[in-house]
Design a protein around this motif. Structure first.
Motif, PDB file in Angstrom:
ATOM      1  N   UNK A  87     -12.252   0.363  11.852  1.00 49.47           N
ATOM      2  CA  UNK A  87     -11.776   1.137  12.997  1.00 49.47           C
ATOM      3  C   UNK A  87     -11.464   2.586  12.634  1.00 49.47           C
ATOM      4  N   UNK A  88     -11.642   2.961  11.370  1.00 49.87           N
ATOM      5  CA  UNK A  88     -11.541   4.362  10.992  1.00 49.87           C
ATOM      6  C   UNK A  88     -10.136   4.927  10.920  1.00 49.87           C
ATOM      7  N   UNK A  89      -9.173   4.164  10.401  1.00 42.11           N
ATOM      8  CA  UNK A  89      -7.818   4.687  10.212  1.00 42.11           C
ATOM      9  C   UNK A  89      -7.833   5.723   9.091  1.00 42.11           C
ATOM     10  N   UNK A  90      -7.127   6.837   9.300  1.00 42.71           N
ATOM     11  CA  UNK A  90      -7.148   7.948   8.346  1.00 42.71           C
ATOM     12  C   UNK A  90      -6.583   7.547   6.991  1.00 42.71           C
ATOM     13  N   UNK A  91      -7.131   8.144   5.941  1.00 48.04           N
ATOM     14  CA  UNK A  91      -6.549   8.007   4.608  1.00 48.04           C
ATOM     15  C   UNK A  91      -5.276   8.831   4.531  1.00 48.04           C
ATOM     16  N   UNK A 403       3.650   8.239 -15.392  1.00 51.91           N
ATOM     17  CA  UNK A 403       3.452   6.909 -14.832  1.00 51.91           C
ATOM     18  C   UNK A 403       2.264   6.909 -13.886  1.00 51.91           C
ATOM     19  N   UNK A 404       1.626   5.754 -13.750  1.00 52.41           N
ATOM     20  CA  UNK A 404       0.512   5.583 -12.818  1.00 52.41           C
ATOM     21  C   UNK A 404       0.585   4.194 -12.205  1.00 52.41           C
ATOM     22  N   UNK A 405       0.011   4.057 -11.009  1.00 54.46           N
ATOM     23  CA  UNK A 405      -0.042   2.745 -10.363  1.00 54.46           C
ATOM     24  C   UNK A 405      -1.295   2.620  -9.520  1.00 54.46           C
ATOM     25  N   UNK A 406      -1.690   1.390  -9.314  1.00 53.55           N
ATOM     26  CA  UNK A 406      -2.743   1.029  -8.360  1.00 53.55           C
ATOM     27  C   UNK A 406      -2.208  -0.131  -7.530  1.00 53.55           C
ATOM     28  N   UNK A 407      -2.363  -0.023  -6.230  1.00 53.89           N
ATOM     29  CA  UNK A 407      -1.833  -1.039  -5.314  1.00 53.89           C
ATOM     30  C   UNK A 407      -2.944  -1.506  -4.380  1.00 53.89           C
ATOM     31  N   UNK A 408      -3.026  -2.807  -4.173  1.00 52.46           N
ATOM     32  CA  UNK A 408      -4.064  -3.367  -3.306  1.00 52.46           C
ATOM     33  C   UNK A 408      -3.413  -4.307  -2.302  1.00 52.46           C
ATOM     34  N   UNK A 409      -3.651  -4.043  -1.014  1.00 54.36           N
ATOM     35  CA  UNK A 409      -3.088  -4.848   0.069  1.00 54.36           C
ATOM     36  C   UNK A 409      -4.206  -5.577   0.800  1.00 54.36           C
ATOM     37  N   UNK A 430      -8.784  -9.586  13.621  1.00 51.59           N
ATOM     38  CA  UNK A 430      -8.316  -8.436  12.838  1.00 51.59           C
ATOM     39  C   UNK A 430      -8.199  -8.820  11.367  1.00 51.59           C
ATOM     40  N   UNK A 431      -8.533  -7.888  10.497  1.00 50.94           N
ATOM     41  CA  UNK A 431      -8.452  -8.105   9.054  1.00 50.94           C
ATOM     42  C   UNK A 431      -8.488  -6.737   8.383  1.00 50.94           C
ATOM     43  N   UNK A 432      -8.406  -6.717   7.062  1.00 47.42           N
ATOM     44  CA  UNK A 432      -8.505  -5.429   6.391  1.00 47.42           C
ATOM     45  C   UNK A 432      -7.961  -5.441   4.980  1.00 47.42           C
ATOM     46  N   UNK A 433      -8.147  -4.320   4.325  1.00 49.13           N
ATOM     47  CA  UNK A 433      -7.613  -4.074   2.992  1.00 49.13           C
ATOM     48  C   UNK A 433      -7.126  -2.635   2.928  1.00 49.13           C
ATOM     49  N   UNK A 434      -6.234  -2.366   1.984  1.00 50.34           N
ATOM     50  CA  UNK A 434      -5.735  -1.008   1.760  1.00 50.34           C
ATOM     51  C   UNK A 434      -5.611  -0.790   0.259  1.00 50.34           C
ATOM     52  N   UNK A 435      -6.272   0.257  -0.232  1.00 48.87           N
ATOM     53  CA  UNK A 435      -6.119   0.683  -1.614  1.00 48.87           C
ATOM     54  C   UNK A 435      -5.162   1.858  -1.681  1.00 48.87           C
ATOM     55  N   UNK A 436      -4.307   1.871  -2.698  1.00 46.30           N
ATOM     56  CA  UNK A 436      -3.427   3.022  -2.934  1.00 46.30           C
ATOM     57  C   UNK A 436      -3.303   3.238  -4.436  1.00 46.30           C
ATOM     58  N   UNK A 437      -3.129   4.470  -4.838  1.00 50.82           N
ATOM     59  CA  UNK A 437      -2.966   4.806  -6.253  1.00 50.82           C
ATOM     60  C   UNK A 437      -2.183   6.103  -6.352  1.00 50.82           C
ATOM     61  N   UNK A 438      -1.514   6.280  -7.489  1.00 48.83           N
ATOM     62  CA  UNK A 438      -0.726   7.494  -7.649  1.00 48.83           C
ATOM     63  C   UNK A 438      -0.322   7.761  -9.083  1.00 48.83           C
TER      64      UNK A 438
END
Length: 445
Positions: A87-91, A403-409, A430-438
């Motif tokens: 559905x094109x949710x913004x990063x 520090x660094x992290x990677x998160x997967x939802x 409805x379904x989906x995934x979310x990647x995050x890193x910092x």
């Protein structure tokens, strides 16, 4: 200011958009604050040892002896799907800055903390939509926020500390008024004065925390974060005569008012309890349990009211009433979080390995009626690491950490079956995934 009708209309529409500008929160509730906490599944109410304590638990601000500055950057990329289609949710991507300044008032140890997150694609974003429009309310608008928090921690005893913080928001209410002559039958001959009136009303909400070192191997903490609701109210008003310039008006003192109101952001009241067990000198395990009161969530759809007075033509105008807005029937939820950190020496440095997991049940029921406020149960896994150096020479003699992290939802797949066979949206999955890193660098002075 005088303007023709088309120009005035365009300016009014632009002004109406501008009225909604505000500062809000809170991306930290979704992705965490800083790389260390995010890597540990945000189970940090009892063990935040850096600037992130301003968010996780202000009582922990007094745990350090030195001025502490954290600089970080994070990115998040949602891939949210309806019937398998993105559905094109913004990063989301932006900077985090935190500051802790410890000191003493008499013999009492105190510390001031400040943390903020600033997206570099949006400082803030407003989004209003019909209830029928499908949207992942948790990610569509909520993370795109400038987050600011200030806090104070106080050491009551060697084992007990308390803290409190305040977040300040601004809520806009405004009116756009056009007054003068509305030319009929040639609108370009209209002569209207444009007036814009905007008020920014301050909204404050607090969070308080407690930290207690029960034993050398057990630390406990508790935090309460207050509820926050951002409402936006706008009025577009046209007053004046209707008719040809220089002639007798068809309508004297005509009137049109369009009033809109909607909830742009909601943050539930939260009570978080946490404990950290120092299982071995190198291994710490943290557990948080968060109660979130989503049952107070109100339907965020736009409510529109129209008032019209066109004199002798009133009987020829039929304005239907606004459709009623239903209760979204959200439920309170419990969110468990588990994190672990293993620290080991390497030459003159320290290396930290971290991991975390959280399960966040959806507060939203299956969307079987007219509304489509989509949310799914979420499994959130994270890993990360850190390197602490003893210092960078005479300029920065105290330890510096990176520090660094990677998160997967993962959003569990969920089917929404409509009660009505003629629903305009129809059944959907409805379904989906979310990647995050910092990354975060932590400096002591």
């Amino acid at each position: 200011m005088r303007a023709t009708w088309p120009r005035a209309t365009a300016m009014a529409l632009l002004a109406t958009c501008a009225l909604a500008t505000h500062v809000s929160a809170n991306p930290n509730d979704i992705y965490g604050n800083g790389a260390r906490g995010a890597a540990m599944g945000n189970a940090s109410v009892s063990n935040a040892d850096d600037g992130s304590a301003s968010y996780y638990n202000p009582a922990l601000l007094v745990s350090g002896e030195h001025t502490h500055i954290d600089l970080g950057y994070m990115v998040a990329q949602p891939n949210l799907r309806l019937n398998g289609k993105n559905v094109g949710v913004d990063s989301l991507h932006g900077f985090t800055v935190s500051l802790v300044q410890p000191g003493n008032i008499g013999k009492t140890r105190v510390a001031l903390g400040l943390t903020f997150f600033s997206p570099d694609n949006y400082l803030t974003r407003l989004q209003s939509a019909r209830a029928a429009r499908p949207r992942f309310f948790y990610y569509h608008n909520r993370p795109q926020r400038l987050f600011v928090s200030s806090a104070l921690g106080v050491a009551i005893t060697k084992r007990l500390s308390l803290g409190a913080g305040m977040m300040v928001m601004s809520q806009s209410e405004g009116e756009v008024v056009l007054d003068g002559l509305i030319a009929v039958p040639v609108p370009e001959q209209s002569n209207l004065a444009l007036d814009i009136d905007v008020d920014l009303n301050t909204i404050r909400y607090a969070h308080v925390g407690l930290a207690f070192r029960a034993t050398d191997w057990l630390r406990v903490g508790a935090v309460y974060r207050d509820k926050f609701t951002l409402r936006v109210k706008q009025v577009f008003r046209v007053t004046g005569d209707i008719g040809a310039p220089g002639g007798t008006p068809l309508v004297e003192d005509g009137f049109l008012a369009l009033k809109t109101a909607f909830q742009d952001l909601f943050q539930p009241a939260q009570l978080v309890l946490g404990a950290t067990v120092q299982a071995t000198p190198r291994l710490a395990v943290a557990l948080d349990l968060s109660y979130q009161r989503w049952s107070q969530f109100e339907n965020p759809s736009t409510i529109t009211e129209v008032e019209l007075d066109v004199g002798q033509f009133n009987d020829q105008v039929d304005i239907p009433p606004s459709a009623p807005i239903s209760d979204p029937n959200f439920a309170d939820i419990l969110v468990p979080r588990l994190g672990a950190e293993y620290v080991m020496p390497w030459r003159k440095n320290l290396i930290a390995l971290r991991a975390g997991y959280a399960y966040e049940p959806s507060p939203a029921p299956a969307q079987t009626g007219d509304s489509n406020f989509i949310d799914n149960n979420k499994h959130i896994a994270s890993v990360g690491g850190g390197l602490e150096l003893p210092g960078l020479g005479t300029i920065v003699p105290l330890p510096v950490a990176f520090d660094a992290f990677v998160q997967f939802t993962v959003l569990e797949s969920r089917m929404h079956v409509k009660t009505s066979p003629v629903d305009e949206i129809g059944d959907f999955r409805s379904s989906g995934t979310v990647w995050a890193a910092g990354l975060t660098s932590r400096w002591k002075f």
